[in-house]
Design a protein around this motif. Structure first.
Motif, PDB file in Angstrom:
ATOM      1  N   LEU A  11       0.822  -1.206   0.000  1.00 45.17           N
ATOM      2  CA  LEU A  11       0.000   0.000   0.000  1.00 45.17           C
ATOM      3  C   LEU A  11       0.860   1.261   0.000  1.00 45.17           C
ATOM      4  N   ILE A  12       1.907   1.299   0.830  1.00 40.83           N
ATOM      5  CA  ILE A  12       2.729   2.518   0.861  1.00 40.83           C
ATOM      6  C   ILE A  12       3.492   2.691  -0.446  1.00 40.83           C
ATOM      7  N   ARG A  13       3.799   1.575  -1.103  1.00 41.42           N
ATOM      8  CA  ARG A  13       4.447   1.671  -2.408  1.00 41.42           C
ATOM      9  C   ARG A  13       3.488   2.306  -3.415  1.00 41.42           C
ATOM     10  N   ASP A  14       2.238   1.854  -3.411  1.00 40.44           N
ATOM     11  CA  ASP A  14       1.239   2.384  -4.347  1.00 40.44           C
ATOM     12  C   ASP A  14       0.898   3.844  -4.064  1.00 40.44           C
ATOM     13  N   LYS A  15       0.821   4.204  -2.776  1.00 44.65           N
ATOM     14  CA  LYS A  15       0.404   5.547  -2.391  1.00 44.65           C
ATOM     15  C   LYS A  15       1.583   6.505  -2.186  1.00 44.65           C
TER      16      LYS A  15
END
Length: 411
Positions: free
Chosen positions: A121-125
């Motif tokens: 998720l942190i990679r995507d966001k």
């Protein structure tokens, strides 16, 4: 009702530590929404709650309070939630934080399966995560990302020192009792790999459910293996109950040596020294190491009525470093602050002069310890007898062996 009782089953997110001043300085105008927003998420009610839980929120608030003394014009808010040790719950909460609530950084986590899910998720966001008690090597290995930072440990650091030390002493056959999820499986895998590399032998492993309470069948298998060492690759209530039943079954007769591959200060407190005394483990930080760590420990105790665990100290350190980056750059932009965090050393009571490596690991010393006997304790919570300091270059796996794409770009 207790604090944890007021935390909603998982989804409630209450913004705390809302400071009264608006962001008014010219540099702080670059902060989105005029407020730096931190999200602390961990196990607030399950087997990991003692080691992380509400104490993690206390550590986060301490970091923010200390930051405010030097930077009173930068507003900071802290959100808190319980992921219940469920990846889907954790992702749902943090996604809402990022997409709706304007959270800039997520911290703590304390569960490997949840950590891996949040890493995606942190990679995507494109957000920053500061992980404490997430032990799987996958986090900073194949799943590494430029904004995901492991502040405390991984499976290699937890098992390498004890295995190398004990095998050298002739304790060369091992059996593993492990939690049946990402953390336990990774711990056993790393243990068996290191064990083989130093001439030891694994005689098997058994895996128990995360919420298990009866360890009799697992302990009997360990006993029948004849291994010289029985290693517990579990944590929190799991290792507490394992060791209580170890004693109940008379397995503390000295025929096999128990090793807790992950042992928190609160676990020892819950077991009592009659059960925990003599256990061997390793830790990245202990409140009784020196005058600085003792000072932090006593400050924390005044607020939480327990001495801090290593994850709680790591959370304070990680968030303090993040906030220093915000102040130094005058921004909460992810790439700007993450770059500052990587470029500048951590220099506090938790880790002196330590830097983030390319794979996202904060590189620092560890301490091999033995739990004291009652007669050796000089004050409350004085439970660890340090056997030796494990220097950072020995504690962590070599960067050259990393599977992190940031270190070895895919060909």
């Amino acid at each position: 009702m207790s604090f944890l009782g007021r935390v909603a089953s998982a989804i409630l997110v209450a913004f705390l530590v809302g400071f009264d001043g608006r962001v008014t300085t010219a540099r702080a105008e670059q902060i989105s929404g005029g407020v730096v927003r931190i999200g602390v998420i961990n196990d607030a009610s399950g087997p990991l709650a003692d080691a992380t839980g509400s104490g993690g929120l206390v550590a986060a608030k301490m970091a923010v309070d200390d930051f405010r003394k030097s930077h009173p014009n930068i507003a900071v808010e802290v959100a808190y939630a319980d992921h219940q040790n469920k990846p889907d719950v954790g992702v749902a909460i943090v996604r809402k934080w990022f997409e709706t609530d304007g959270v800039d950084v997520v911290a703590d986590v304390g569960n490997s399966a949840v950590g891996l899910a949040l890493q995606n998720l942190i990679r995507d966001k494109n957000k920053i995560a500061i992980y404490t008690a997430v032990a799987t090597t996958e986090l900073t290995g194949k799943q590494c990302t430029k904004t995901g930072f492991a502040w405390l440990h991984d499976a290699f650091t937890l098992v390498s020192g004890p295995i190398r030390t004990l095998v050298a002493q002739g304790q060369d056959t091992w059996f593993f009792v492990a939690a049946d999820y990402a953390f336990g499986k990774n711990m056993v895998s790393e243990s068996q790999r290191i064990l083989a590399s130093v001439g030891g032998k694994s005689l098997g492993a058994v895996y128990h459910p995360m919420a298990n309470t009866d360890y009799s069948s697992f302990l009997l298998q360990a006993q029948s293996s004849g291994a010289k060492v029985v290693a517990f690759a579990n944590t929190g209530d799991q290792v507490v109950n394992s060791m209580k039943q170890w004693k109940e079954f008379g397995m503390d007769d000295g025929k096999q040596r128990p090793v807790a591959e992950l042992l928190w200060l609160t676990d020892v407190h819950s077991m009592g020294l009659d059960i925990a005394g003599g256990l061997t483990s390793i830790v990245a930080w202990y409140w009784g190491l020196n005058d600085e760590t003792r000072a932090f420990g006593h400050r924390f105790f005044e607020l939480h009525h327990r001495m801090p665990t290593a994850p709680q100290a790591a959370l304070y350190s990680g968030l303090s470093h993040y906030l220093k980056g915000v102040a130094a750059t005058g921004s909460d932009d992810t790439d700007t602050v993450a770059a500052w965090m990587r470029e500048n050393a951590v220099d506090d009571f938790y880790a002196r002069g330590s830097k983030l490596r390319a794979d996202g690991k904060l590189i620092h010393d560890f301490y091999l310890f033995e739990v004291k006997k009652k007669s050796e304790v000089t004050e409350p919570w004085d439970y660890y007898k340090i056997i030796r300091r494990v220097p950072a270059e020995e504690a962590f796996s070599p960067l050259a062996q990393s599977e992190c794409p940031l270190v070895t770009p895919a060909r």
